[in-house]
Motif scaffolding. Structure first.
Motif, PDB file in Angstrom:
ATOM      1  N   ARG A  63      -0.756   8.928   1.175  1.00  0.00           N
ATOM      2  CA  ARG A  63      -0.224  10.248   1.492  1.00  0.00           C
ATOM      3  C   ARG A  63      -0.940  10.768   2.730  1.00  0.00           C
ATOM      4  O   ARG A  63      -2.180  10.793   2.774  1.00  0.00           O
ATOM      5  N   GLU A 110      11.705  -0.267  -4.159  1.00  0.00           N
ATOM      6  CA  GLU A 110      11.447   0.977  -3.433  1.00  0.00           C
ATOM      7  C   GLU A 110      12.738   1.754  -3.201  1.00  0.00           C
ATOM      8  O   GLU A 110      12.753   2.990  -3.263  1.00  0.00           O
ATOM      9  N   ARG A 157       0.851  -1.189   0.000  1.00  0.00           N
ATOM     10  CA  ARG A 157       0.000   0.000   0.000  1.00  0.00           C
ATOM     11  C   ARG A 157       0.885   1.237   0.000  1.00  0.00           C
ATOM     12  O   ARG A 157       2.002   1.224   0.506  1.00  0.00           O
ATOM     13  N   ARG A 158       0.346   2.319  -0.534  1.00  0.00           N
ATOM     14  CA  ARG A 158       1.040   3.607  -0.518  1.00  0.00           C
ATOM     15  C   ARG A 158       0.001   4.686  -0.278  1.00  0.00           C
ATOM     16  O   ARG A 158      -0.949   4.826  -1.047  1.00  0.00           O
ATOM     17  N   SER A 210       4.302   3.993   3.072  1.00  0.00           N
ATOM     18  CA  SER A 210       4.057   2.785   2.279  1.00  0.00           C
ATOM     19  C   SER A 210       4.542   1.571   3.048  1.00  0.00           C
ATOM     20  O   SER A 210       5.410   1.671   3.916  1.00  0.00           O
ATOM     21  N   GLU A 217       4.647  10.480   2.566  1.00  0.00           N
ATOM     22  CA  GLU A 217       4.193   9.287   1.858  1.00  0.00           C
ATOM     23  C   GLU A 217       4.550   8.084   2.728  1.00  0.00           C
ATOM     24  O   GLU A 217       5.721   7.843   3.013  1.00  0.00           O
TER      25      GLU A 217
END
Length: 320
Positions: free
Chosen positions: A24, A166, A21-22, A156, A154
């Motif tokens: 903000r 990543e 998942r990512r 993640s 962000e």
């Protein structure tokens, strides 16, 4: 024997396949997330850190220890109910308490077995940008938190098998957006030069004392090697060495500092460092070594996909 993953309160957290998942989040939302779990805010740690390794042991944490709630910063900003809605949408909180996934994210963050902290300063056309990206690993989980201004983050989480993607993403810079630099001939793919010479010429260029460069290079004549690969290096002419050293200082448009941290089998914290410099044709690594009693540095062309490999080598060294 299977490892047991514990939550912030010491309770066992069910281990499952990591669904990447990512999201903000604002600084306020991250602080609220940590407050609901009763642990220190990851955002507060990042913003307050000086980049020094003096607190290495504390930053690695201890599995199952309660880091304590983040200090309150007053009532300014969004109300808690709004922040809870944001966290619920992100799948981190449900009914005012962290979800199983949210709890796992904080557990990995506060008690990793391996951590990577990257800091990048880049000179773009629109000005200088400073970006931090911190990564934490425990078992099959990796949690990453990045920010460019200390206010928007962000967050993640992903499987350890995909971590290298990543790390490469963190080092990617669109070179077409870099600030202008003096036109210059390309620097060889690999240059090995005395460390003291690199420092001295860099200082001279910063102070615009260009008349000192010829004498500095002459003092170390014959020690600089260059070529297309480490195994094909040849002694460089002093005139080329002078030009390259001037370019290395005047044409660089960014720096990357990465620290990989872990504990040895005896529990001792250790760290390995990666230093890169950014030019219009991409990154170059700075790797110190010894040759014939001299402190040298290898300046080698790199791609963002090379960063995970370099960090893996250092991770093996600090955890052995």
């Amino acid at each position: 024997m299977n490892a047991i993953l514990l939550g912030a309160e010491g309770h066992e957290v069910e281990q499952r396949t990591v669904t990447p998942r990512r999201v903000r989040l604002s600084r306020a939302a991250l602080d609220r997330f940590a407050e609901l779990a009763g642990v220190e805010s990851p955002a507060a740690q990042m913003v307050a850190s000086s980049g020094s390794l003096d607190t290495l042991g504390d930053r690695l944490g201890n599995l199952g220890n309660d880091a304590g709630p983040a200090p309150s910063e007053g009532a300014s900003g969004p109300v808690d109910s709004d922040l809870d809605d944001v966290l619920a949408t992100a799948g981190l909180v449900d009914g005012g308490v962290p979800t199983e996934e949210g709890g796992a994210v904080l557990t990995v963050w506060h008690a990793p077995v391996l951590a990577v902290e990257l800091e990048m300063l880049v000179s773009l056309r629109r000005g200088k940008v400073r970006v931090r990206s911190w990564h934490r690993n425990l078992d099959d989980w990796v949690v990453c938190l990045s920010t460019g201004d200390g206010q928007t983050f962000e967050l993640s989480w992903l499987s350890a098998d995909d971590w290298w993607l990543e790390l490469g993403r963190a080092a990617y810079v669109d070179t077409s957006t870099l600030g202008a630099a003096p036109d210059a001939e390309p620097i060889p793919a690999v240059v090995e030069t005395p460390w003291d010479l690199l420092l001295a010429t860099g200082e001279a260029v910063q102070r615009r004392r260009f008349e000192l460069l010829d004498q500095m290079v002459s003092d170390y004549s014959g020690l600089t090697l260059a070529g297309d690969a480490p195994g094909t290096l040849e002694t460089a002419d002093d005139a080329d060495v002078r030009r390259w050293h001037e370019q290395l200082e005047s044409s660089s448009r960014g720096r990357l500092h990465a620290a990989v941290m872990g504990r040895s089998e005896r529990g001792r914290p250790g760290a390995g460092i990666v230093e890169w410099v950014l030019f219009h044709d991409g990154w170059r690594s700075l790797t110190p070594f010894r040759r014939d009693g001299w402190n040298m540095v290898r300046i080698e062309q790199k791609s963002p996909v090379d960063l995970p490999r370099e960090l893996a080598v250092r991770a093996a060294a600090v955890t052995s």
